[in-house]
Scaffold this motif. Sequence first.
Motif, PDB file in Angstrom:
ATOM      1  N   ILE A 315      -4.123 -50.864 -10.711  1.00 13.59           N
ATOM      2  CA  ILE A 315      -5.471 -51.235 -10.268  1.00 13.59           C
ATOM      3  C   ILE A 315      -5.499 -51.418  -8.759  1.00 13.59           C
ATOM      4  O   ILE A 315      -6.469 -51.034  -8.088  1.00 13.59           O
ATOM      5  CB  ILE A 315      -5.940 -52.507 -11.009  1.00 13.59           C
ATOM      6  CG1 ILE A 315      -6.225 -52.163 -12.484  1.00 13.59           C
ATOM      7  CG2 ILE A 315      -7.171 -53.104 -10.357  1.00 13.59           C
ATOM      8  CD1 ILE A 315      -6.513 -53.370 -13.341  1.00 13.59           C
ATOM      9  N   ALA A 316      -4.438 -52.004  -8.196  1.00 14.14           N
ATOM     10  CA  ALA A 316      -4.363 -52.136  -6.730  1.00 14.14           C
ATOM     11  C   ALA A 316      -4.342 -50.761  -6.069  1.00 14.14           C
ATOM     12  O   ALA A 316      -4.989 -50.545  -5.032  1.00 14.14           O
ATOM     13  CB  ALA A 316      -3.115 -52.930  -6.340  1.00 14.14           C
ATOM     14  N   LEU A 409     -11.881 -41.885 -10.378  1.00 18.30           N
ATOM     15  CA  LEU A 409     -11.212 -43.173 -10.205  1.00 18.30           C
ATOM     16  C   LEU A 409     -11.941 -44.289 -10.943  1.00 18.30           C
ATOM     17  O   LEU A 409     -11.314 -45.188 -11.496  1.00 18.30           O
ATOM     18  CB  LEU A 409     -11.096 -43.508  -8.719  1.00 18.30           C
ATOM     19  CG  LEU A 409     -10.181 -42.598  -7.890  1.00 18.30           C
ATOM     20  CD1 LEU A 409     -10.237 -42.995  -6.422  1.00 18.30           C
ATOM     21  CD2 LEU A 409      -8.754 -42.666  -8.400  1.00 18.30           C
ATOM     22  N   ASP A 410     -13.278 -44.227 -10.953  1.00 22.43           N
ATOM     23  CA  ASP A 410     -14.039 -45.229 -11.711  1.00 22.43           C
ATOM     24  C   ASP A 410     -13.728 -45.127 -13.208  1.00 22.43           C
ATOM     25  O   ASP A 410     -13.613 -46.152 -13.894  1.00 22.43           O
ATOM     26  CB  ASP A 410     -15.540 -45.040 -11.474  1.00 22.43           C
ATOM     27  CG  ASP A 410     -15.975 -45.521 -10.096  1.00 22.43           C
ATOM     28  OD1 ASP A 410     -15.250 -46.335  -9.495  1.00 22.43           O
ATOM     29  OD2 ASP A 410     -17.036 -45.078  -9.617  1.00 22.43           O
ATOM     30  N   GLU A 411     -13.584 -43.898 -13.709  1.00 18.31           N
ATOM     31  CA  GLU A 411     -13.230 -43.719 -15.115  1.00 18.31           C
ATOM     32  C   GLU A 411     -11.833 -44.261 -15.399  1.00 18.31           C
ATOM     33  O   GLU A 411     -11.594 -44.899 -16.438  1.00 18.31           O
ATOM     34  CB  GLU A 411     -13.311 -42.236 -15.491  1.00 18.31           C
ATOM     35  CG  GLU A 411     -14.726 -41.678 -15.529  1.00 18.31           C
ATOM     36  CD  GLU A 411     -14.742 -40.190 -15.827  1.00 18.31           C
ATOM     37  OE1 GLU A 411     -13.639 -39.600 -15.929  1.00 18.31           O
ATOM     38  OE2 GLU A 411     -15.842 -39.619 -15.946  1.00 18.31           O
ATOM     39  N   GLU A 412     -10.894 -43.999 -14.465  1.00 14.56           N
ATOM     40  CA  GLU A 412      -9.540 -44.501 -14.644  1.00 14.56           C
ATOM     41  C   GLU A 412      -9.520 -46.028 -14.582  1.00 14.56           C
ATOM     42  O   GLU A 412      -8.800 -46.686 -15.343  1.00 14.56           O
ATOM     43  CB  GLU A 412      -8.605 -43.913 -13.581  1.00 14.56           C
ATOM     44  CG  GLU A 412      -7.151 -44.278 -13.788  1.00 14.56           C
ATOM     45  CD  GLU A 412      -6.224 -43.607 -12.794  1.00 14.56           C
ATOM     46  OE1 GLU A 412      -5.006 -43.846 -12.879  1.00 14.56           O
ATOM     47  OE2 GLU A 412      -6.718 -42.864 -11.912  1.00 14.56           O
ATOM     48  N   MET A 413     -10.310 -46.598 -13.693  1.00 10.45           N
ATOM     49  CA  MET A 413     -10.389 -48.061 -13.590  1.00 10.45           C
ATOM     50  C   MET A 413     -10.947 -48.646 -14.887  1.00 10.45           C
ATOM     51  O   MET A 413     -10.448 -49.676 -15.383  1.00 10.45           O
ATOM     52  CB  MET A 413     -11.264 -48.450 -12.409  1.00 10.45           C
ATOM     53  CG  MET A 413     -11.268 -49.924 -12.099  1.00 10.45           C
ATOM     54  SD  MET A 413      -9.741 -50.497 -11.346  1.00 10.45           S
ATOM     55  CE  MET A 413     -10.029 -50.033  -9.636  1.00 10.45           C
ATOM     56  N   GLY A 559      -9.054 -43.489 -26.486  1.00  9.72           N
ATOM     57  CA  GLY A 559     -10.068 -44.504 -26.712  1.00  9.72           C
ATOM     58  C   GLY A 559     -11.443 -44.173 -26.168  1.00  9.72           C
ATOM     59  O   GLY A 559     -12.404 -44.874 -26.487  1.00  9.72           O
ATOM     60  N   PHE A 560     -11.567 -43.084 -25.359  1.00  8.44           N
ATOM     61  CA  PHE A 560     -12.865 -42.768 -24.756  1.00  8.44           C
ATOM     62  C   PHE A 560     -13.640 -41.841 -25.681  1.00  8.44           C
ATOM     63  O   PHE A 560     -13.129 -40.801 -26.125  1.00  8.44           O
ATOM     64  CB  PHE A 560     -12.674 -42.106 -23.396  1.00  8.44           C
ATOM     65  CG  PHE A 560     -13.980 -41.795 -22.706  1.00  8.44           C
ATOM     66  CD1 PHE A 560     -14.678 -42.782 -22.034  1.00  8.44           C
ATOM     67  CD2 PHE A 560     -14.521 -40.521 -22.764  1.00  8.44           C
ATOM     68  CE1 PHE A 560     -15.884 -42.493 -21.412  1.00  8.44           C
ATOM     69  CE2 PHE A 560     -15.727 -40.218 -22.138  1.00  8.44           C
ATOM     70  CZ  PHE A 560     -16.405 -41.215 -21.465  1.00  8.44           C
ATOM     71  N   VAL A 561     -14.884 -42.207 -25.973  1.00  8.05           N
ATOM     72  CA  VAL A 561     -15.742 -41.394 -26.838  1.00  8.05           C
ATOM     73  C   VAL A 561     -17.156 -41.367 -26.259  1.00  8.05           C
ATOM     74  O   VAL A 561     -17.516 -42.172 -25.394  1.00  8.05           O
ATOM     75  CB  VAL A 561     -15.789 -41.955 -28.281  1.00  8.05           C
ATOM     76  CG1 VAL A 561     -14.420 -41.906 -28.939  1.00  8.05           C
ATOM     77  CG2 VAL A 561     -16.356 -43.372 -28.301  1.00  8.05           C
ATOM     78  N   ILE A 562     -17.936 -40.432 -26.761  1.00  9.88           N
ATOM     79  CA  ILE A 562     -19.385 -40.423 -26.508  1.00  9.88           C
ATOM     80  C   ILE A 562     -20.073 -40.413 -27.870  1.00  9.88           C
ATOM     81  O   ILE A 562     -19.505 -39.933 -28.863  1.00  9.88           O
ATOM     82  CB  ILE A 562     -19.815 -39.195 -25.672  1.00  9.88           C
ATOM     83  CG1 ILE A 562     -19.368 -37.898 -26.339  1.00  9.88           C
ATOM     84  CG2 ILE A 562     -19.266 -39.281 -24.261  1.00  9.88           C
ATOM     85  CD1 ILE A 562     -19.839 -36.641 -25.626  1.00  9.88           C
ATOM     86  N   TYR A 563     -21.256 -41.001 -27.928  1.00  7.98           N
ATOM     87  CA  TYR A 563     -21.921 -41.091 -29.222  1.00  7.98           C
ATOM     88  C   TYR A 563     -23.429 -41.001 -29.029  1.00  7.98           C
ATOM     89  O   TYR A 563     -23.975 -41.240 -27.943  1.00  7.98           O
ATOM     90  CB  TYR A 563     -21.545 -42.385 -29.947  1.00  7.98           C
ATOM     91  CG  TYR A 563     -21.762 -43.659 -29.158  1.00  7.98           C
ATOM     92  CD1 TYR A 563     -22.961 -44.377 -29.236  1.00  7.98           C
ATOM     93  CD2 TYR A 563     -20.760 -44.160 -28.331  1.00  7.98           C
ATOM     94  CE1 TYR A 563     -23.151 -45.550 -28.525  1.00  7.98           C
ATOM     95  CE2 TYR A 563     -20.931 -45.331 -27.618  1.00  7.98           C
ATOM     96  CZ  TYR A 563     -22.123 -46.028 -27.713  1.00  7.98           C
ATOM     97  OH  TYR A 563     -22.306 -47.182 -26.998  1.00  7.98           O
ATOM     98  N   THR A 564     -24.122 -40.640 -30.111  1.00 11.25           N
ATOM     99  CA  THR A 564     -25.577 -40.491 -30.101  1.00 11.25           C
ATOM    100  C   THR A 564     -26.149 -41.160 -31.347  1.00 11.25           C
ATOM    101  O   THR A 564     -25.410 -41.545 -32.257  1.00 11.25           O
ATOM    102  CB  THR A 564     -25.967 -38.998 -30.102  1.00 11.25           C
ATOM    103  OG1 THR A 564     -25.371 -38.365 -31.266  1.00 11.25           O
ATOM    104  CG2 THR A 564     -25.465 -38.299 -28.842  1.00 11.25           C
ATOM    105  N   GLY A 565     -27.463 -41.272 -31.355  1.00  7.42           N
ATOM    106  CA  GLY A 565     -28.149 -41.812 -32.522  1.00  7.42           C
ATOM    107  C   GLY A 565     -27.851 -43.269 -32.790  1.00  7.42           C
ATOM    108  O   GLY A 565     -27.979 -43.737 -33.925  1.00  7.42           O
TER     109      GLY A 565
END
Length: 589
Positions: A315-316, A409-413, A559-565
């Motif tokens: 993180i640093a 980097l924001d996604e990695e953070m 662990g990263f997903v996208i979802y709808t509905g």
Amino acid sequence: MPFDGLVLNSVTRELSTVLTGGRIERVYQPAALEIILAIRNNREKYRLFLSAAADAARVHLTETDRRNPAKIAFFCSTLRRHIEGSRITAIRQQDLDRIFHIELTGTDELGRPVTHLLITEIMGKHSNIILLNPRENKIIDAIKRYSHAVSRHREVLPGQSYTPPPPSGKADPRTVTEDEFVDALSALGTETEAAAGIQRLYEGLSLFSAREVARRAGLEPNAVLEGCGIYEYRRLHASLKELVSSVTDGGASPTLILKNETPVDFAAFEPLYGTGNPIHDGMNEVLDRYYRERIRVTAFAAQKHRIEQCLTREIARLNRKLENIDALLADPEPDRYRLYGELLTANLYRLEPHAEEAVCENVYTPDTPPVTIPLDPALTPGQNAQRYFKKYAKARTARRRAADEKERLDEEMAYLAGVGTARDQAASLEDLAEIIEELAEQGYLQAGSAPHGKDKKEEPRPLKLSSTEGFTILIGKNNRQNDYVTFRLASADDIWLHARGVPGAHVIIKTGGREASPGAIAEAAALAAYFSQGRRNRSVPVDWTRRANVQRPGGARPGFVIYTGEKTVYADPSLAEAILTRPADSAPE
């Protein structure tokens, strides 16, 4: 309490009963200062654990099956060569000291009978395990070797004569008379604690045991001798004799102290004023259970700290990169380069060659002062204009790349924040092992660095609960488990839940083809809120949708997903605690 002479006496008595006559089948050295003897006796198999570790030296039977590392230690090889196949002829303790002897008989390479003595000295940082030829009193080897440069009292080296540890100078409490006890205690300073004085004078007692003597005599455990008279001295003597004899005669009950069902202390007797819930068992079982929990707690803290160090470091690193990118994105220079190029182009007709600067009116903001533009005298005004346009194009490209890099980097953070939440909420070594394995797969830790030295990759073990109405609820406690419950265990018609906008668990309601009830969704939402970064909030928004509406983008991190509905409910994380107290199966079917 410390592993004192009373504890060793209780251990020795039990071991003498079950191991005498037993055969040493195999010797293991799972750690630098630990030995396990696999023993068979009367068709039963036992594992005798010997440790010379400074903070945990001890002897007891264990149920833990630990094997040698890939490279067998030299001391283990020596033990295998000399005592494997031998039979245990005697097990004894030296007086009430913490010195433990195993006498072994076997045969040498020529088939001649031979006797060995395996000595475990439990003395804090000076603890040792020594194999001895008792007929010649010669040391064959020791788990710790040292010369007179380390100890002026004795050398512990192969071939040297064995010298016992220096005597403690303490008296045997089993033989001390009342008059001797009163005289010895009276000779101490009046400011001395009674328990500390007893521990200093008599063998086999830790301060914990000595304070138990004071309690049983009707004194406070920290009572000083100044407040004691002959009556108290006699009570202390009687209490000392009673406690010691109860242990050495086998009348005492070895006790394990539990706090919230977790072992926190042990004793060779039942303490008069114990804290927590005591349970009684054999001394060996008490010690094995206590030290298994201690090892688990120590390993849990160490692995959790290791993950924390990794996350702090990464993180640093990301923060440093983000600071540079934010500075680049906030830099007004690219727009200035474009302005300089346009103003020079508009004023080419009146600019002098080889000038070092040009002063031009800003046609975009007429009310502002003229703009002074630095020029390269070696270039024509047109070339200077093109130079600024190239700088602008280069800076614009760099800014666009910086914006893309900032998004990455924001996604990695966010990913690391999710790992941090999983670490904070981990409840077992297995949970931490999965997190470490994931970090290794993502390149943050070295591969093969999971705890317990596990080589075989095991299936994740998400939490499995049951709703009030009988729906099965699966909870991923880290990213590996999240992917497992969502994409391996869940069916398309199952319900998927996750706390909105914060790292947390994927929660699945197994519908079995039924319609999930509002009550089941509410309970699962409370669990999703509880196993998220929003655990401490009173109300957490939780999204839920059909599992068929959840997708993992190609190349996404675990662990990263996208979802709808989705639909959103607000859940109170504290309501999950009642659900978690129900009987649960940690492994899904």
